[in-house]
Design a protein around this motif. Structure first.
Motif, short mmCIF file in Angstrom:
data_model
loop_
_atom_site.label_atom_id
_atom_site.label_comp_id
_atom_site.label_asym_id
_atom_site.label_seq_id
_atom_site.Cartn_x
_atom_site.Cartn_y
_atom_site.Cartn_z
N GLU A 535 2.29 58.19 128.85
CA GLU A 535 2.93 58.75 127.65
C GLU A 535 2.28 60.07 127.25
OE1 GLU A 535 3.78 57.65 122.93
OE2 GLU A 535 2.64 56.27 124.20
N SER A 536 0.97 60.13 127.31
CA SER A 536 0.25 61.34 126.94
C SER A 536 0.59 62.49 127.89
CB SER A 536 -1.26 61.07 126.95
OG SER A 536 -1.98 62.25 126.69
N ALA A 537 0.61 62.20 129.20
CA ALA A 537 0.94 63.24 130.18
C ALA A 537 2.36 63.75 129.98
CB ALA A 537 0.77 62.69 131.59
N ALA A 538 3.28 62.83 129.62
CA ALA A 538 4.69 63.20 129.46
C ALA A 538 4.94 63.99 128.18
CB ALA A 538 5.56 61.95 129.48
N THR A 539 4.34 63.58 127.08
CA THR A 539 4.62 64.23 125.80
C THR A 539 3.91 65.58 125.68
OG1 THR A 539 2.85 62.97 124.74
CG2 THR A 539 5.09 62.08 124.58
N GLU A 540 2.76 65.72 126.33
CA GLU A 540 2.02 66.97 126.24
C GLU A 540 2.20 67.86 127.48
OE1 GLU A 540 -2.04 66.57 124.75
OE2 GLU A 540 -1.57 64.52 124.13
N TYR A 541 2.97 67.37 128.45
CA TYR A 541 3.21 68.12 129.70
C TYR A 541 1.89 68.48 130.39
CZ TYR A 541 7.57 68.72 127.04
OH TYR A 541 8.70 68.51 126.28
N LEU A 542 0.99 67.51 130.44
CA LEU A 542 -0.34 67.73 131.01
C LEU A 542 -0.64 66.66 132.06
CD1 LEU A 542 -2.36 68.63 127.78
CD2 LEU A 542 -1.72 70.20 129.61
N PRO A 543 -0.38 66.93 133.33
CA PRO A 543 -0.63 65.93 134.38
C PRO A 543 -2.09 65.50 134.50
CG PRO A 543 0.83 67.65 135.19
CD PRO A 543 0.31 68.12 133.86
N HIS A 544 -3.03 66.34 134.03
CA HIS A 544 -4.44 65.97 134.22
C HIS A 544 -4.82 64.76 133.37
CE1 HIS A 544 -5.22 68.22 130.45
NE2 HIS A 544 -6.37 67.58 130.41
N HIS A 545 -3.99 64.37 132.41
CA HIS A 545 -4.26 63.12 131.69
C HIS A 545 -4.18 61.93 132.65
CE1 HIS A 545 -3.24 64.78 127.41
NE2 HIS A 545 -4.27 65.39 127.98
N LEU A 546 -3.34 62.03 133.67
CA LEU A 546 -3.24 60.95 134.65
C LEU A 546 -4.42 60.96 135.61
CD1 LEU A 546 0.55 60.80 135.58
CD2 LEU A 546 -0.75 59.39 133.99
N THR A 547 -4.89 62.12 136.02
CA THR A 547 -6.06 62.15 136.91
C THR A 547 -7.30 61.68 136.16
OG1 THR A 547 -6.51 64.50 136.43
CG2 THR A 547 -5.10 64.01 138.32
N GLY A 548 -7.39 62.02 134.87
CA GLY A 548 -8.51 61.52 134.08
C GLY A 548 -8.46 60.00 133.97
N TYR A 549 -7.26 59.47 133.77
CA TYR A 549 -7.11 58.01 133.73
C TYR A 549 -7.53 57.38 135.06
CZ TYR A 549 -4.95 53.45 134.10
OH TYR A 549 -4.76 52.11 134.34
N LEU A 550 -7.06 57.95 136.17
CA LEU A 550 -7.41 57.39 137.48
C LEU A 550 -8.91 57.40 137.70
CD1 LEU A 550 -4.90 58.63 140.20
CD2 LEU A 550 -5.23 56.32 139.33
N TRP A 551 -9.57 58.45 137.28
CA TRP A 551 -11.02 58.55 137.46
C TRP A 551 -11.73 57.43 136.69
CZ3 TRP A 551 -14.85 59.33 140.25
CH2 TRP A 551 -16.07 59.83 139.84
N ASP A 552 -11.29 57.19 135.45
CA ASP A 552 -11.88 56.10 134.67
C ASP A 552 -11.60 54.75 135.32
OD1 ASP A 552 -12.93 57.86 132.81
OD2 ASP A 552 -11.23 57.66 131.42
N LEU A 553 -10.38 54.58 135.83
CA LEU A 553 -10.03 53.33 136.50
C LEU A 553 -10.87 53.12 137.76
CD1 LEU A 553 -8.20 50.82 136.83
CD2 LEU A 553 -6.60 52.29 138.10
N ALA A 554 -11.01 54.18 138.55
CA ALA A 554 -11.77 54.07 139.79
C ALA A 554 -13.23 53.73 139.50
CB ALA A 554 -11.68 55.38 140.58
N LYS A 555 -13.80 54.30 138.46
CA LYS A 555 -15.19 53.99 138.11
C LYS A 555 -15.32 52.54 137.64
CE LYS A 555 -15.52 57.57 135.35
NZ LYS A 555 -16.07 58.57 134.38
N ALA A 556 -14.36 52.08 136.83
CA ALA A 556 -14.39 50.68 136.37
C ALA A 556 -14.25 49.73 137.55
CB ALA A 556 -13.28 50.44 135.35
N TYR A 557 -13.39 50.08 138.50
CA TYR A 557 -13.21 49.23 139.68
C TYR A 557 -14.47 49.22 140.54
CZ TYR A 557 -11.57 47.36 144.10
OH TYR A 557 -11.45 46.60 145.24
#
Length: 604
Positions: A535-557
């Motif tokens: 939702e954040s990436a879509a409403t703000e037109y900022l794809p890096h919100h998704l890469t930031g999410y993936l990075w946090d997910l990868a670290k948690a995993y």
């Protein structure tokens, strides 16, 4: 519904009751965000400070009053006040476990369509088709494609439009080169290759004498003369333009195929050329444009047409839409494009994914479009920074030339293969069982890793910033890179292969999820944040919100993987529960990378 949406729904009636100005409630609700420190809670509400100031009360007292008004619910474990009035929110583990199992059963991974669906036109890529795609087209193409994918996933109608440069001086260059320097035999065998050679050859002839497209000199002057004949409808030059266009478009296709970019429409400047006179006439008729010194301009927002350079430096420039010699400008074409898009697709928003250096042009264009009557359309310049070399100067070849995208992607795939071969050698040396793959599969891995690395590097920072193009960093197996994310995905998939899990049966009757460790809990919370990131990436037109999410997910995993046995878990129930999490991590990584236009592979 995302977790943050659930919290906002919980607090909205309380804030509506307490707020002195109910119009401020959406702003207060926007202050509910994931907690910066997981030790304090899962989410944090920071609105008590602002609300307390508005009410003339201590923020801590306001925060306590809000907590006291929270209705009974089955999912909030605790809400506590900290510091100057922060409200720390912690979810019940049983609720998290049940929620994560629900999204594991959902093909959309818990992401619901946007509440208000819209129609978007996204203008991206936009190369000059007379020459090969080069590094200057990379960011617009990659960012634009990611936004198309993200917005479509959110349920919006999205029309991708490739506004091709197919009518300018670059065709004068080709026509001049064809008339004076062509190799006819080469053209007959491979017109794409010969036209690319001619373009470079003529530009090199111009560079010898220091000439540029807008400069003087015999070669470029002759090219501009050929362009003028084309625009005047000269039979020979129009015929050559028609002859060249299929080959010019063919130059683009292989690169878009390699980048897995599919754009809905490719309407170039030539398509809009017949519409330009009518645009100028309409603007004049409505009193929006005026004649000035033989030209036609649209005055700036203050209604001023600067009379000299000194005044123009102080005022926003007017928009020149017809030159003194009767020629039209890019602004005229862009206004015709807006009219066509509005009439044809009736979009709610038009997004232009274009270099930040064009900011003034788009500011002027959008202002004039609204004055022309398109005031109910959202116009956004999706600006991006430059690609730099390690010397922090514009990225170029060693001899100072422009880097063609084909060469850039070739190098990325070559390095991707080298990385796989090095990993294969290291694992076999250490006695790991590694499958021997066919050359075709290795090539697929190399291209997936190489192209993904280029895309992810572009998208992993805020698009408005410049970034340094560095293959070593892009392809690193550590850090926030596509390679690391692809490896995390492959590692998840290998667990199912190693455990010989029947995935069809596993998904048909998905096991229950139990949370027994802090590492499991942290991973579950991160998985549940996916809808917020999208939702954040879509409403703000900022794809890096998704890469930031993936990075946090990868670290948690990674923390989970190190601390929690999966296939050798203490009980069959715990094993199956952790397999649900592993499977979900893989699916989320694959889905998010897909939204960024990046593929995954089952083995690395």
């Amino acid at each position: 519904m995302s977790l943050v949406s659930a919290f906002r729904e919980l607090f909205e009636p309380i804030l509506t009751e307490l707020a002195a100005d109910r119009a401020k409630v959406p702003d207060y609700l926007a202050m509910i965000k994931p907690a910066a420190n997981a030790d304090h809670g899962d989410y944090q509400a920071n609105f008590a400070m602002a609300l307390g100031k508005a009410l003339g009360q201590k923020p801590q007292d306001v925060a306590k009053a809000i907590i006291a008004k929270l209705p009974p619910n089955e999912w909030l474990e605790s809400a506590t006040v900290a510091g100057p009035g922060f409200i720390n929110l912690k979810l019940k583990s049983a609720y998290l476990a049940d929620r994560v199992r629900q999204i594991a059963q959902d093909t959309r991974l818990g992401v619901t369509p946007a509440a208000k669906l819209r129609t978007f036109v996204i203008d991206y890529s936009g190369p000059n088709v007379a020459k090969p795609l080069h590094v200057g087209h990379l960011r617009s193409t990659i960012i634009g494609d990611a936004l198309v994918r993200i917005l479509r996933f959110c349920g919006h109608t999205v029309i991708g439009d490739n506004h091709l440069g197919d009518w300018g001086t670059q065709f004068g260059i080709l026509i001049y080169g064809y008339k004076h320097h062509r190799d006819e035999a080469a053209f007959q065998v491979d017109p794409v290759k010969e036209l690319a050679r001619l373009y470079i050859h003529v530009r090199n002839l111009a560079k010898v004498t220091g000439e540029e497209d807008e400069g003087g000199g015999e070669v470029m002057e002759a090219c501009r003369a050929e362009t003028a004949k084309l625009h005047a409808g000269g039979e020979e030059n129009v015929g050559l333009w028609k002859k060249f266009m299929p080959a010019c478009l063919e130059m683009l296709r292989p690169i878009y195929d390699r980048l897995d970019v599919k754009i809905d429409h490719a309407l170039g400047e030539s398509f809009y050329n017949p519409m330009l006179a009518a645009v100028v006439d309409d603007l004049l008729a409505k009193g929006i444009a005026v004649e000035s010194k033989g030209a036609v301009v649209v005055p700036n927002a203050k209604g001023v047409v600067p009379q000299n350079d000194e005044q123009q430096a102080k005022e926003e420039p007017p928009a020149l839409i017809r030159k003194r010699d009767g020629a039209f400008t890019y602004t005229t074409t862009d206004l015709a494009t807006i009219k066509y898009r509005a009439d044809t697709w009736k979009p709610d928003a038009m997004l232009y994914v274009v270099d930040a250096r064009q900011a003034l042009h788009f500011k002027t264009l959008f202002a004039n479009a609204k004055r022309w009557g398109y005031d109910n359309t959202e116009f956004q310049h999706i600006a991006f920074g430059s690609i730099l070399g390690r010397d922090k100067k514009p990225y170029r070849t060693r001899d100072g030339g422009t880097v063609e995208l084909s060469a850039l992607l070739d190098e990325a795939a070559k390095l991707g293969l080298q990385g796989y071969e090095a990993s294969y050698a290291e694992r076999t040396t250490h006695g790991h069982e590694v499958a021997e793959l066919s050359p075709a599969v290795k090539r697929e891995i190399a291209e997936t890793v190489g192209y993904g690395a280029v895309k992810y590097a572009d998208l992993s920072g805020n698009r408005t910033s410049d970034y340094i193009f560095d293959y070593d960093k892009m392809l690193a197996l550590e850090g926030n890179t596509a390679t690391y994310m692809q490896y995390a995905y492959a590692r998840c998939r290998s667990i199912f292969r190693k455990g010989e899990i029947d995935e069809t049966a596993f998904h048909a009757k998905l096991p229950a999820v139990v949370i027994t460790t802090p590492q499991e809990r942290a991973l579950v919370v991160q998985l549940l944040k996916l809808p917020e990131a999208i939702e954040s990436a879509a409403t703000e037109y900022l794809p890096h919100h998704l890469t930031g999410y993936l990075w946090d997910l990868a670290k948690a995993y990674s923390v989970f993987f190190e601390a929690c046995q999966v296939l050798k878990a203490e009980t069959p129930e715990l094993r199956d529960s952790r397999l649900v999490l592993v499977d979900l991590v893989a699916r989320v990584i694959r889905q998010v990378l897909n939204l960024l236009g990046i593929r995954t592979v089952e083995r690395m």
